[in-house]
Design a protein around this motif. Structure first.
Motif, PDB file in Angstrom:
ATOM      1  N   LEU A  18      34.718  50.619  19.223  1.00  0.00           N
ATOM      2  CA  LEU A  18      33.320  50.731  18.833  1.00  0.00           C
ATOM      3  C   LEU A  18      33.092  50.092  17.464  1.00  0.00           C
ATOM      4  O   LEU A  18      32.062  49.452  17.223  1.00  0.00           O
ATOM      5  N   ILE A  19      34.066  50.272  16.573  1.00  0.00           N
ATOM      6  CA  ILE A  19      33.975  49.642  15.252  1.00  0.00           C
ATOM      7  C   ILE A  19      33.997  48.125  15.387  1.00  0.00           C
ATOM      8  O   ILE A  19      33.232  47.415  14.727  1.00  0.00           O
ATOM      9  N   LEU A  20      34.881  47.618  16.250  1.00  0.00           N
ATOM     10  CA  LEU A  20      34.975  46.170  16.444  1.00  0.00           C
ATOM     11  C   LEU A  20      33.665  45.606  16.996  1.00  0.00           C
ATOM     12  O   LEU A  20      33.147  44.595  16.490  1.00  0.00           O
ATOM     13  N   ILE A  21      33.115  46.259  18.005  1.00  0.00           N
ATOM     14  CA  ILE A  21      31.858  45.785  18.601  1.00  0.00           C
ATOM     15  C   ILE A  21      30.724  45.840  17.579  1.00  0.00           C
ATOM     16  O   ILE A  21      29.928  44.895  17.439  1.00  0.00           O
ATOM     17  N   GLY A  22      30.660  46.957  16.827  1.00  0.00           N
ATOM     18  CA  GLY A  22      29.627  47.085  15.804  1.00  0.00           C
ATOM     19  C   GLY A  22      29.750  46.021  14.728  1.00  0.00           C
ATOM     20  O   GLY A  22      28.749  45.468  14.254  1.00  0.00           O
ATOM     21  N   SER A  23      30.998  45.714  14.343  1.00  0.00           N
ATOM     22  CA  SER A  23      31.233  44.693  13.312  1.00  0.00           C
ATOM     23  C   SER A  23      30.807  43.317  13.802  1.00  0.00           C
ATOM     24  O   SER A  23      30.155  42.555  13.069  1.00  0.00           O
ATOM     25  N   VAL A  24      31.176  42.981  15.042  1.00  0.00           N
ATOM     26  CA  VAL A  24      30.810  41.680  15.603  1.00  0.00           C
ATOM     27  C   VAL A  24      29.288  41.543  15.689  1.00  0.00           C
ATOM     28  O   VAL A  24      28.723  40.503  15.313  1.00  0.00           O
ATOM     29  N   VAL A  25      28.623  42.588  16.171  1.00  0.00           N
ATOM     30  CA  VAL A  25      27.162  42.556  16.275  1.00  0.00           C
ATOM     31  C   VAL A  25      26.524  42.394  14.892  1.00  0.00           C
ATOM     32  O   VAL A  25      25.590  41.604  14.704  1.00  0.00           O
ATOM     33  N   LEU A  26      27.040  43.142  13.911  1.00  0.00           N
ATOM     34  CA  LEU A  26      26.497  43.062  12.556  1.00  0.00           C
ATOM     35  C   LEU A  26      26.647  41.664  11.966  1.00  0.00           C
ATOM     36  O   LEU A  26      25.680  41.085  11.446  1.00  0.00           O
ATOM     37  N   PHE A  27      27.844  41.089  12.073  1.00  0.00           N
ATOM     38  CA  PHE A  27      28.098  39.791  11.452  1.00  0.00           C
ATOM     39  C   PHE A  27      27.412  38.642  12.196  1.00  0.00           C
ATOM     40  O   PHE A  27      26.927  37.698  11.572  1.00  0.00           O
ATOM     41  N   LEU A  28      27.381  38.716  13.531  1.00  0.00           N
ATOM     42  CA  LEU A  28      26.670  37.687  14.287  1.00  0.00           C
ATOM     43  C   LEU A  28      25.170  37.760  14.010  1.00  0.00           C
ATOM     44  O   LEU A  28      24.492  36.728  13.886  1.00  0.00           O
ATOM     45  N   GLY A  29      24.662  38.986  13.892  1.00  0.00           N
ATOM     46  CA  GLY A  29      23.250  39.152  13.561  1.00  0.00           C
ATOM     47  C   GLY A  29      22.933  38.598  12.185  1.00  0.00           C
ATOM     48  O   GLY A  29      21.896  37.939  11.989  1.00  0.00           O
ATOM     49  N   THR A  31      24.545  36.240  10.640  1.00  0.00           N
ATOM     50  CA  THR A  31      24.623  34.777  10.730  1.00  0.00           C
ATOM     51  C   THR A  31      23.333  34.197  11.304  1.00  0.00           C
ATOM     52  O   THR A  31      22.805  33.189  10.810  1.00  0.00           O
ATOM     53  N   GLN A  32      22.827  34.834  12.343  1.00  0.00           N
ATOM     54  CA  GLN A  32      21.608  34.351  12.988  1.00  0.00           C
ATOM     55  C   GLN A  32      20.406  34.464  12.050  1.00  0.00           C
ATOM     56  O   GLN A  32      19.559  33.562  11.990  1.00  0.00           O
ATOM     57  N   ILE A  33      20.327  35.575  11.303  1.00  0.00           N
ATOM     58  CA  ILE A  33      19.233  35.746  10.341  1.00  0.00           C
ATOM     59  C   ILE A  33      19.300  34.665   9.260  1.00  0.00           C
ATOM     60  O   ILE A  33      18.298  34.069   8.879  1.00  0.00           O
ATOM     61  N   ALA A 205      28.952  40.522   5.480  1.00  0.00           N
ATOM     62  CA  ALA A 205      27.630  40.251   6.042  1.00  0.00           C
ATOM     63  C   ALA A 205      26.889  39.216   5.209  1.00  0.00           C
ATOM     64  O   ALA A 205      26.245  38.294   5.746  1.00  0.00           O
ATOM     65  N   VAL A 206      26.981  39.341   3.877  1.00  0.00           N
ATOM     66  CA  VAL A 206      26.328  38.374   2.996  1.00  0.00           C
ATOM     67  C   VAL A 206      26.956  36.994   3.158  1.00  0.00           C
ATOM     68  O   VAL A 206      26.256  35.964   3.201  1.00  0.00           O
ATOM     69  N   ALA A 207      28.285  36.948   3.271  1.00  0.00           N
ATOM     70  CA  ALA A 207      28.987  35.669   3.379  1.00  0.00           C
ATOM     71  C   ALA A 207      28.590  34.920   4.649  1.00  0.00           C
ATOM     72  O   ALA A 207      28.273  33.722   4.598  1.00  0.00           O
ATOM     73  N   VAL A 208      28.602  35.618   5.786  1.00  0.00           N
ATOM     74  CA  VAL A 208      28.245  34.930   7.037  1.00  0.00           C
ATOM     75  C   VAL A 208      26.755  34.578   7.062  1.00  0.00           C
ATOM     76  O   VAL A 208      26.355  33.587   7.686  1.00  0.00           O
ATOM     77  N   MET A 209      25.933  35.368   6.368  1.00  0.00           N
ATOM     78  CA  MET A 209      24.513  35.034   6.288  1.00  0.00           C
ATOM     79  C   MET A 209      24.310  33.742   5.500  1.00  0.00           C
ATOM     80  O   MET A 209      23.495  32.882   5.879  1.00  0.00           O
ATOM     81  N   ILE A 210      25.072  33.588   4.413  1.00  0.00           N
ATOM     82  CA  ILE A 210      24.991  32.368   3.613  1.00  0.00           C
ATOM     83  C   ILE A 210      25.466  31.167   4.422  1.00  0.00           C
ATOM     84  O   ILE A 210      24.889  30.072   4.351  1.00  0.00           O
TER      85      ILE A 210
END
Length: 268
Positions: A18-29, A31-33, A205-210
């Motif tokens: 669940l942590i892995l899925i939540g992390s992937v969703v958070l970071f992909l989201g 990145t998309q933002i 999250a900040v890094a992938v957003m950048i």
């Protein structure tokens, strides 16, 4: 949803998948933002100076993230190695106590030897209990009961065996065995601070957003690269969290030394 999962709950109590899925969703989201915001900036027009500044910030944040990931991973591995060492030390302490018990007079020798065999079983049950609170409580109570039972023989030992050296060596190893029980408990409860993990998630999250923002500003995006980076970061953080949870998850401290000791004591 992903933020609620990662920040409102204790990471050490959540299922690792669940942590892995939540992390992937958070970071992909994230990145998309970032890409969406960068795309808007691209349409508004971005000069070369701004592009250079964005690139510099991107490199700096990714470097900081790499440093924090390496530091946190090193902290986790040092604690994991400590837990493994504790298993070896406890097995050696119990084995040494058993060997020194053979120097004691009967019937103390046989009675204490039997209690030590039971103690090894209880210690293995403590690890096998996992996160079952009832089984953990029973294993803890069993270990403490055996501590008291074995120690209760010490007054009679002084009367029946006047040899100070033999008695002293036995008491020394017995005391070490009991101390290692407490040390293993401390080692298992010693985690990387959750505040450090929260900072790691935030910075990731900040890094992938950048990264997504830089792709948007450039007006193009390599899907494979921009998608793989968030997933890889999520996997690395997931491994760190898993290492920090010795009672659950995929990465656990093996109890081979204690299992071998149980077989050896049974043969004797």
């Amino acid at each position: 949803m992903a933020l609620d999962l990662l920040f409102d709950m204790n990471l050490f109590d959540v299922n690792i998948w669940l942590i892995l899925i939540g992390s992937v969703v958070l970071f992909l989201g994230a990145t998309q933002i970032g890409f969406f915001l960068g795309r808007r900036a691209h349409k508004s027009g971005v000069d070369e100076h701004s592009r250079t500044q964005i690139s510099t910030i991107q490199v700096a944040i990714l470097g900081l993230l790499a440093l924090l990931l390496g530091f946190t991973f090193a902290m986790s591995m040092s604690r994991y190695d400590k837990r493994k060492q504790m298993v070896l030390e406890e097995a050696n302490a119990i084995g040494t106590t058993f060997l020194r018990t053979q120097l004691l007079p009967e019937p103390l020798r046989q009675e204490i030897s039997n209690l030590l065999r039971q103690y090894v079983d209880v210690r293995l049950e403590f690890y096998a209990a996992g996160i079952d609170e009832e089984k953990l409580g029973q294993a803890m109570a069993g270990a403490q009961k055996l501590h008291k039972q074995i120690w209760s023989y010490t007054p009679a030992l002084g009367e029946k065996d006047p040899r100070a050296v033999t008695t002293g060596l036995f008491l020394l190893s017995l005391n070490e065995m009991i101390d290692l029980h407490a040390k293993r408990l401390t080692a298992m409860e010693n985690h990387v601070p959750e505040s450090a993990l929260m900072l790691l998630y935030l910075l990731s999250a900040v890094a992938v957003m950048i990264v997504g923002y830089a792709s948007g500003v450039a007006g193009l995006r390599n899907w494979f690269v921009t998608m793989m980076l968030p997933i890889l970061i999520a996997v690395v953080i997931n491994v760190i969290v898993d290492i920090e949870r010795p009672r659950r998850g995929l990465i656990k401290v093996g109890q081979d030394r204690l299992i071998e000791l149980r077989q050896t004591l049974a043969e004797q």
